[in-house]
Design a protein around this motif. Structure first.
Motif, PDB file in Angstrom:
ATOM      1  N   ILE A  12       0.837  -1.204   0.000  1.00  0.00           N
ATOM      2  CA  ILE A  12       0.000   0.000   0.000  1.00  0.00           C
ATOM      3  C   ILE A  12       0.868   1.249   0.000  1.00  0.00           C
ATOM      4  CG2 ILE A  12      -1.620   1.332   1.412  1.00  0.00           C
ATOM      5  CD1 ILE A  12      -2.922  -1.373   2.142  1.00  0.00           C
ATOM      6  N   LEU A  13       1.928   1.264   0.807  1.00  0.00           N
ATOM      7  CA  LEU A  13       2.843   2.412   0.813  1.00  0.00           C
ATOM      8  C   LEU A  13       3.488   2.613  -0.555  1.00  0.00           C
ATOM      9  CD1 LEU A  13       4.638   2.169   4.272  1.00  0.00           C
ATOM     10  CD2 LEU A  13       3.083   3.950   3.483  1.00  0.00           C
ATOM     11  N   LEU A  14       3.885   1.520  -1.179  1.00  0.00           N
ATOM     12  CA  LEU A  14       4.491   1.615  -2.510  1.00  0.00           C
ATOM     13  C   LEU A  14       3.500   2.179  -3.524  1.00  0.00           C
ATOM     14  CD1 LEU A  14       6.840   1.015  -4.455  1.00  0.00           C
ATOM     15  CD2 LEU A  14       5.824  -1.236  -4.791  1.00  0.00           C
ATOM     16  N   LEU A  73       1.185  14.479  -1.028  1.00  0.00           N
ATOM     17  CA  LEU A  73       0.535  13.196  -1.272  1.00  0.00           C
ATOM     18  C   LEU A  73       1.363  11.994  -0.825  1.00  0.00           C
ATOM     19  CD1 LEU A  73      -0.927  13.971  -4.782  1.00  0.00           C
ATOM     20  CD2 LEU A  73      -2.200  13.745  -2.644  1.00  0.00           C
ATOM     21  N   ALA A  74       2.583  12.220  -0.432  1.00  0.00           N
ATOM     22  CA  ALA A  74       3.453  11.107  -0.044  1.00  0.00           C
ATOM     23  C   ALA A  74       2.929  10.442   1.224  1.00  0.00           C
ATOM     24  CB  ALA A  74       4.866  11.619   0.191  1.00  0.00           C
ATOM     25  N   PRO A  75       2.921   9.116   1.252  1.00  0.00           N
ATOM     26  CA  PRO A  75       2.436   8.426   2.446  1.00  0.00           C
ATOM     27  C   PRO A  75       3.420   8.493   3.616  1.00  0.00           C
ATOM     28  CG  PRO A  75       3.212   6.834   0.844  1.00  0.00           C
ATOM     29  CD  PRO A  75       3.283   8.180   0.186  1.00  0.00           C
ATOM     30  N   ALA A  76       4.686   8.705   3.327  1.00  0.00           N
ATOM     31  CA  ALA A  76       5.725   8.809   4.355  1.00  0.00           C
ATOM     32  C   ALA A  76       6.900   9.567   3.747  1.00  0.00           C
ATOM     33  CB  ALA A  76       6.181   7.427   4.797  1.00  0.00           C
ATOM     34  N   ALA A  77       7.688  10.202   4.576  1.00  0.00           N
ATOM     35  CA  ALA A  77       8.878  10.940   4.127  1.00  0.00           C
ATOM     36  C   ALA A  77       8.558  11.897   2.986  1.00  0.00           C
ATOM     37  CB  ALA A  77       9.981   9.966   3.732  1.00  0.00           C
ATOM     38  N   PRO A  78       7.713  12.906   3.242  1.00  0.00           N
ATOM     39  CA  PRO A  78       7.268  13.786   2.166  1.00  0.00           C
ATOM     40  C   PRO A  78       8.399  14.539   1.454  1.00  0.00           C
ATOM     41  CG  PRO A  78       6.490  14.579   4.295  1.00  0.00           C
ATOM     42  CD  PRO A  78       7.111  13.242   4.517  1.00  0.00           C
TER      43      PRO A  78
END
Length: 126
Positions: A12-14, A73-78
């Motif tokens: 999902i993160l990918l 929109l980044a899920p982590a580490a914007p």
């Protein structure tokens, strides 16, 4: 040993990271197209230095907006997402200028500085 739940989270993160890159690309293209469509309304004829300056300004605006979109929109580490997007964009612009050639030096410098400006804006955001 990671279980199926952690693998699903990684997938999902990918997918969300890929979506952030695609959305940032769409923002970049949409703003460039908007700038091109508004140029005749601003009284700029095709070609010439004023039109190149207009297009360069819209490219810089589009790079900043795309970098911010990638970060948002980044899920982590914007910041990392935005900088990765802008790095890929810079590589594409270098390749495009290398192959096309024939542009004024000030325009080529501006095209290459636009993603760097966007990176500075992304890094300055909190």
């Amino acid at each position: 040993m990671p279980g199926p739940a952690s693998a699903a989270v990684a997938v999902i993160l990918l997918l969300r990271s890929v979506l952030a890159f695609c959305a940032a690309s769409a923002v970049l293209v949409a703003l460039n197209l908007a700038g091109g469509a508004l140029a005749p309304l601003a009284g700029l004829p095709p070609g010439g230095t004023p039109r190149l300056a207009w297009d360069l300004a819209w490219l810089a605006l589009a790079c900043v907006a795309a970098g911010v979109a990638a970060a948002w929109l980044a899920p982590a580490a914007p910041r990392s997402h935005a900088l990765a997007f802008l790095g890929v964009l810079l590589a594409v612009l270098v390749a495009g200028l290398w192959q096309s050639g024939g542009w004024p030096a000030w325009f080529m410098a501006g095209v290459l500085l636009a993603p760097l400006l966007a990176a500075a804006v992304v890094l300055a955001r909190r």
